[in-house]
Design a protein around this motif. Structure first.
Motif, PDB file in Angstrom:
ATOM      1  N   ILE A 139      69.679  40.563  16.745  1.00 48.00           N
ATOM      2  CA  ILE A 139      69.403  39.555  17.774  1.00 48.00           C
ATOM      3  C   ILE A 139      69.215  38.212  17.077  1.00 48.00           C
ATOM      4  O   ILE A 139      68.315  38.077  16.242  1.00 48.00           O
ATOM      5  CB  ILE A 139      68.161  39.930  18.603  1.00 48.00           C
ATOM      6  N   ASP A 142      67.715  32.307  17.829  1.00 44.90           N
ATOM      7  CA  ASP A 142      67.543  31.525  19.059  1.00 44.90           C
ATOM      8  C   ASP A 142      67.274  32.431  20.263  1.00 44.90           C
ATOM      9  O   ASP A 142      66.475  32.091  21.136  1.00 44.90           O
ATOM     10  CB  ASP A 142      68.733  30.599  19.312  1.00 44.90           C
ATOM     11  N   GLU A 143      67.896  33.603  20.309  1.00 45.02           N
ATOM     12  CA  GLU A 143      67.637  34.545  21.402  1.00 45.02           C
ATOM     13  C   GLU A 143      66.219  35.112  21.299  1.00 45.02           C
ATOM     14  O   GLU A 143      65.530  35.274  22.313  1.00 45.02           O
ATOM     15  CB  GLU A 143      68.648  35.680  21.402  1.00 45.02           C
ATOM     16  N   ARG A 144      65.797  35.428  20.087  1.00 43.50           N
ATOM     17  CA  ARG A 144      64.444  35.942  19.867  1.00 43.50           C
ATOM     18  C   ARG A 144      63.419  34.896  20.294  1.00 43.50           C
ATOM     19  O   ARG A 144      62.451  35.210  20.988  1.00 43.50           O
ATOM     20  CB  ARG A 144      64.246  36.303  18.397  1.00 43.50           C
ATOM     21  N   ALA A 146      63.814  32.435  22.439  1.00 48.85           N
ATOM     22  CA  ALA A 146      63.856  32.296  23.900  1.00 48.85           C
ATOM     23  C   ALA A 146      63.159  33.482  24.574  1.00 48.85           C
ATOM     24  O   ALA A 146      62.431  33.310  25.564  1.00 48.85           O
ATOM     25  CB  ALA A 146      65.300  32.181  24.390  1.00 48.85           C
ATOM     26  N   PHE A 147      63.353  34.670  24.044  1.00 48.11           N
ATOM     27  CA  PHE A 147      62.727  35.870  24.590  1.00 48.11           C
ATOM     28  C   PHE A 147      61.208  35.779  24.506  1.00 48.11           C
ATOM     29  O   PHE A 147      60.497  36.029  25.485  1.00 48.11           O
ATOM     30  CB  PHE A 147      63.244  37.103  23.834  1.00 48.11           C
ATOM     31  N   THR A 150      59.888  33.301  26.954  1.00 49.56           N
ATOM     32  CA  THR A 150      59.888  33.871  28.302  1.00 49.56           C
ATOM     33  C   THR A 150      58.707  34.818  28.478  1.00 49.56           C
ATOM     34  O   THR A 150      58.024  34.786  29.513  1.00 49.56           O
ATOM     35  CB  THR A 150      61.219  34.590  28.592  1.00 49.56           C
TER      36      THR A 150
END
Length: 163
Positions: A139, A142-144, A146-147, A150
């Protein structure tokens, strides 16, 4: 049957049933599965140190935020206060934490991690870090990020406490 519920944005959406959403799309189910797997992956290392999941969580929190009142420690460690009290009795008997009276409120007891408790946590941390890294394998950063952002927003939306 399918009543209409207003959302935070005041849009009206039909109430969907769990079967319509599906378990694989229901965030609470996914979060429980993730935490269940995380804890299961650590169980052997935790047991090897004579710890349980509630004890490990208490030591982890205290390694970052030391000297918490029991009620706040229960919230941060995500452990029922009665379960935490039993765990703290054992951690105290094992010399991993100590109970200090609050200097400003005699009704409050603060829990402090000892050097032995910190050493036990430091022994466990590499395994915790490895399992954490494994969760995010493949992953992108940037996805981590954002997660996690959230999740912080979700926690803010549902929390009962100001911390």
């Amino acid at each position: 049957m399918n009543e209409i519920k207003p959302t935070a944005t005041n849009k009206v959406e039909p109430l969907r049933r769990l079967g319509e959403i599906g378990l694989s799309n229901f965030a609470p189910y996914l979060m429980n599965r993730i935490m269940g797997r995380y804890n299961a992956n650590l169980r052997h290392e935790i047991a090897g140190l004579g710890l349980t999941t509630p004890k490990m969580r208490a030591l982890a929190v205290l390694s970052v935020i030391d000297g918490l009142p029991i009620s706040e420690l229960a919230v941060y460690a995500v452990v029922e206060q009665s379960t935490l009290s039993r765990a703290l009795e054992q951690l105290t008997a094992d010399g991993l934490v100590r109970r200090d009276p609050d200097p400003h409120d005699s009704r409050v007891t603060r829990i402090v991690i000892t050097d032995a408790g910190r050493a036990a946590f430091e022994q466990l941390w590499p395994s915790m870090s490895r399992v954490y890294s494994q969760m995010f394998h493949g992953i992108p950063t940037d996805e981590r990020t954002a997660f996690v952002a959230t999740l912080q927003k979700v926690l803010h939306n549902i929390r009962k406490h100001d911390f």
